[in-house]
Design an enzyme around this catalytic site. Sequence first.
Site, PDB file in Angstrom:
ATOM      1  N   GLU A 101    -116.750 -16.880 -81.805  1.00  0.00           N
ATOM      2  CA  GLU A 101    -116.165 -16.160 -82.930  1.00  0.00           C
ATOM      3  C   GLU A 101    -114.318 -16.561 -83.277  1.00  0.00           C
ATOM      4  OE1 GLU A 101    -113.344 -13.114 -84.857  1.00  0.00           O
ATOM      5  OE2 GLU A 101    -113.007 -14.027 -83.035  1.00  0.00           O
ATOM      6  N   ASP A 141    -115.938 -15.176 -76.489  1.00  0.00           N
ATOM      7  CA  ASP A 141    -115.040 -16.217 -76.138  1.00  0.00           C
ATOM      8  C   ASP A 141    -113.607 -15.774 -76.366  1.00  0.00           C
ATOM      9  OD1 ASP A 141    -115.850 -15.689 -78.941  1.00  0.00           O
ATOM     10  OD2 ASP A 141    -114.984 -17.664 -79.673  1.00  0.00           O
TER      11      ASP A 141
END
Length: 434
Positions: A147, A83
């Site tokens: 994350e 991400d």
Amino acid sequence: MVDAQALEEVVRFTAELIRIDTTNYGGGDGNERGAAEYVVARLAEVGVAAQILEKAPNRSNVVARIEGAEADAPALLVHGHLDVVPAEAADWSVDPFGGEIRDGMLWGRGAIDMKSMDAMVLAAVRSWARAGVKPRRPIVIAFTADEEASAEFGSEYLADAHADLFADCTEGVSESGGFTFHGGNGLRIYPIGAGERGTAWLRLSARGTAGHGSRANPDNAVSRLAAAVARIGAHEWPLRLTPTVRAALTELAGVYGVEPDLDDVDGLVAKLGPAAQLVESTLRSSANPTVLRAGYKVNVIPEHAYAEVDGRVLPGGEAEFAATMDELCGPDVAWEYQHRTQPLAAPVDSPAFAAMRAAIQKFDPEGHPVPFCMSGGTDAKQFARLGITGYGFSPLGQTPELGYGRLAHGVDERVPVDGLGFGLRVLDDFLRNA
């Protein structure tokens, strides 16, 4: 050694991963599925089986295992998140999800944080498969979701629901270390993460008596909250030297040829030139007010007021942090953890750390690898719950005009194409020999 194909692939894979928009908006709003499928496909092309694991639809993680030449050796975890943080296209010089190469740079959101590292891992593993090479020890590869938020759908989920996949991993490497830091006077420093401050995201709340804005009201929630926020913002946290920061200061003093006087830390830091920024945020815990919410109309005193604070806690400082927040908030403002992760510390005299040093110095003999403590945090915090010692090591060659910390999460994020090749060579050498 990586082959010419791997050097081409690391650039292409980084660009193609950037073009897959995996923006994480927080609050569960994200989608890593496209990147996860891309990773699985690239591994499958060289016969490496990988599985996609999801706590929620499209919040995708990928895990694969590479057996080592020494089958009984403890496994090494290599993890990178898929991400990225949001990018406002209007602010950029290029399409943030275009993966464009211009002027020797590869541009796009995630170029540094951290799709380049994901691409390096893919390129290295594929080169091993083509050459029939095995790393010394088994390697578990994890590409994670979420994350850039709480890790609820990523490493936290993997650690909770799939701990068996990491059972024999003793150490792990991931982002925020091994990049070129230009320290002035031609010095090239390579900070290697050997610690992280803990995350303490707080929610403050004050309650008072609602009423008309024209009337005296000593029981004003906004005033109470504002006073507490001001105290938190003005607080001077005490100096606390952790073993990792002590090691960083000592080694940086050697790089700059100054006396490592740990009895005068402020004076020592002042002598470290640009490298001061590698340590100055980890000399103390911190708490920065970031969000205020109160009221709905100028002539109405609200009953409730809220604030959010980004707290970061040094290893060993959890009790002190909580006591300080109690004192600063006082009796009229309550605080609670919104999100909390533990601080981390890793030994700098371990064989793994020595192997990271050696890999950097092999490809830059005049470089100076040094330990440092990260001011923020990574997925290593979640994997630490499984007993895995985490290091920050995502090597990358950077030019003097670029800054890792400035461009990560910043506008016009980009990496030198040559720097990707340097990072791949260093990472490959470390992974094969650690």
